[in-house]
Design a protein around this motif. Structure first.
Motif, PDB file in Angstrom:
ATOM      1  N   ALA A  65       0.831  -1.210   0.000  1.00  0.00           N
ATOM      2  CA  ALA A  65       0.000   0.000   0.000  1.00  0.00           C
ATOM      3  C   ALA A  65       0.863   1.257   0.000  1.00  0.00           C
ATOM      4  CB  ALA A  65      -0.935   0.003   1.201  1.00  0.00           C
ATOM      5  N   HIS A  66       1.956   1.238   0.735  1.00  0.00           N
ATOM      6  CA  HIS A  66       2.850   2.393   0.762  1.00  0.00           C
ATOM      7  C   HIS A  66       3.501   2.620  -0.599  1.00  0.00           C
ATOM      8  CE1 HIS A  66       3.000   3.625   5.021  1.00  0.00           C
ATOM      9  NE2 HIS A  66       2.574   2.397   5.225  1.00  0.00           N
ATOM     10  N   ARG A  67       3.859   1.545  -1.265  1.00  0.00           N
ATOM     11  CA  ARG A  67       4.488   1.684  -2.585  1.00  0.00           C
ATOM     12  C   ARG A  67       3.503   2.241  -3.603  1.00  0.00           C
ATOM     13  NH1 ARG A  67       8.231  -3.395  -3.852  1.00  0.00           N
ATOM     14  NH2 ARG A  67       8.959  -1.909  -5.400  1.00  0.00           N
ATOM     15  N   ILE A  68       2.251   1.813  -3.523  1.00  0.00           N
ATOM     16  CA  ILE A  68       1.221   2.342  -4.429  1.00  0.00           C
ATOM     17  C   ILE A  68       1.008   3.829  -4.162  1.00  0.00           C
ATOM     18  CG2 ILE A  68      -1.254   2.263  -4.985  1.00  0.00           C
ATOM     19  CD1 ILE A  68      -1.044  -0.814  -4.474  1.00  0.00           C
ATOM     20  N   THR A  69       0.891   4.191  -2.881  1.00  0.00           N
ATOM     21  CA  THR A  69       0.688   5.591  -2.515  1.00  0.00           C
ATOM     22  C   THR A  69       1.878   6.440  -2.958  1.00  0.00           C
ATOM     23  OG1 THR A  69      -0.662   4.949  -0.615  1.00  0.00           O
ATOM     24  CG2 THR A  69       0.249   7.167  -0.585  1.00  0.00           C
ATOM     25  N   ALA A  70       3.081   5.943  -2.741  1.00  0.00           N
ATOM     26  CA  ALA A  70       4.283   6.685  -3.114  1.00  0.00           C
ATOM     27  C   ALA A  70       4.395   6.856  -4.627  1.00  0.00           C
ATOM     28  CB  ALA A  70       5.523   5.980  -2.572  1.00  0.00           C
ATOM     29  N   GLY A  71       3.865   5.914  -5.396  1.00  0.00           N
ATOM     30  CA  GLY A  71       3.951   5.989  -6.849  1.00  0.00           C
ATOM     31  C   GLY A  71       2.844   6.796  -7.493  1.00  0.00           C
ATOM     32  N   ALA A  72       1.858   7.206  -6.708  1.00  0.00           N
ATOM     33  CA  ALA A  72       0.725   7.965  -7.249  1.00  0.00           C
ATOM     34  C   ALA A  72       1.031   9.458  -7.242  1.00  0.00           C
ATOM     35  CB  ALA A  72      -0.528   7.684  -6.423  1.00  0.00           C
ATOM     36  N   ASP A  73       0.328  10.206  -8.077  1.00  0.00           N
ATOM     37  CA  ASP A  73       0.442  11.665  -8.066  1.00  0.00           C
ATOM     38  C   ASP A  73      -0.598  12.284  -7.140  1.00  0.00           C
ATOM     39  OD1 ASP A  73       2.569  12.003  -9.961  1.00  0.00           O
ATOM     40  OD2 ASP A  73       1.150  11.417 -11.527  1.00  0.00           O
ATOM     41  N   ILE A  74      -1.781  11.653  -7.079  1.00  0.00           N
ATOM     42  CA  ILE A  74      -2.906  12.191  -6.312  1.00  0.00           C
ATOM     43  C   ILE A  74      -3.548  11.071  -5.510  1.00  0.00           C
ATOM     44  CG2 ILE A  74      -5.196  13.264  -6.497  1.00  0.00           C
ATOM     45  CD1 ILE A  74      -4.241  14.501  -9.155  1.00  0.00           C
ATOM     46  N   LEU A  75      -3.932  11.368  -4.268  1.00  0.00           N
ATOM     47  CA  LEU A  75      -4.684  10.436  -3.431  1.00  0.00           C
ATOM     48  C   LEU A  75      -6.088  11.001  -3.233  1.00  0.00           C
ATOM     49  CD1 LEU A  75      -4.774   7.991  -1.357  1.00  0.00           C
ATOM     50  CD2 LEU A  75      -4.349   9.759   0.364  1.00  0.00           C
ATOM     51  N   LEU A  76      -7.107  10.258  -3.646  1.00  0.00           N
ATOM     52  CA  LEU A  76      -8.495  10.664  -3.403  1.00  0.00           C
ATOM     53  C   LEU A  76      -8.954  10.057  -2.091  1.00  0.00           C
ATOM     54  CD1 LEU A  76     -10.145  10.162  -6.913  1.00  0.00           C
ATOM     55  CD2 LEU A  76      -9.293  12.263  -5.893  1.00  0.00           C
ATOM     56  N   MET A  77      -9.466  10.895  -1.194  1.00  0.00           N
ATOM     57  CA  MET A  77      -9.940  10.420   0.097  1.00  0.00           C
ATOM     58  C   MET A  77     -11.250  11.134   0.430  1.00  0.00           C
ATOM     59  SD  MET A  77      -7.462   9.733   3.224  1.00  0.00           S
ATOM     60  CE  MET A  77      -7.981   8.814   4.642  1.00  0.00           C
ATOM     61  N   PRO A  78     -12.352  10.700  -0.189  1.00  0.00           N
ATOM     62  CA  PRO A  78     -13.635  11.387   0.005  1.00  0.00           C
ATOM     63  C   PRO A  78     -14.438  10.848   1.192  1.00  0.00           C
ATOM     64  CG  PRO A  78     -13.857   9.757  -1.712  1.00  0.00           C
ATOM     65  CD  PRO A  78     -12.416   9.707  -1.246  1.00  0.00           C
TER      66      PRO A  78
END
Length: 120
Positions: free
Chosen positions: A2-15
């Motif tokens: 999960a950390h690797r996915i988050t680190a590789g993303a540009d934007i995190l959606l948290m609605p």
């Protein structure tokens, strides 16, 4: 993972409709991933809204849990990503340079307690 996915993303959606604390937005900012969050609970406390005129803030927020509000916030985030690279990099830098240590949190907590003590 999960950390690797988050680190590789540009934007995190948290609605989230309800979020008493939240760690994912803190992880995202630490990795340079920009959070787009519903300004509720701990998300409101930790993700200061981006202000392009003052070059301040840590991410994009929206005030009510409605689809169009999320779409507007995400649209503003994507517009910044595409057209204002310096502002985008500033968001990333501010997020990555925050002091999220327990020592800092304890110091802030102590300051609140001392201030409350002297208000009586």
């Amino acid at each position: 993972m999960a950390h690797r996915i988050t680190a590789g993303a540009d934007i995190l959606l948290m609605p989230s409709r309800f979020e008493p604390c939240g760690l994912n937005q803190l992880y995202a900012m630490n990795y340079g991933t920009i959070p787009v969050v519903h300004a509720v609970g701990g998300l409101r406390d930790t993700v200061k809204p981006f202000n392009p005129f003052e070059e301040s803030g840590l991410g994009c927020t929206f005030g009510s849990a409605e689809t169009n509000k999320l779409i507007d916030a995400l649209g503003n985030c994507l517009l910044t990503y595409r057209n204002y690279k310096e502002s985008w990099e500033g968001l990333q830098q501010r997020g990555m340079t925050q002091d999220l240590s327990w020592d800092n949190a304890a110091q802030q907590y102590e300051e609140v307690l001392v201030a409350a003590k002297f208000q009586w």
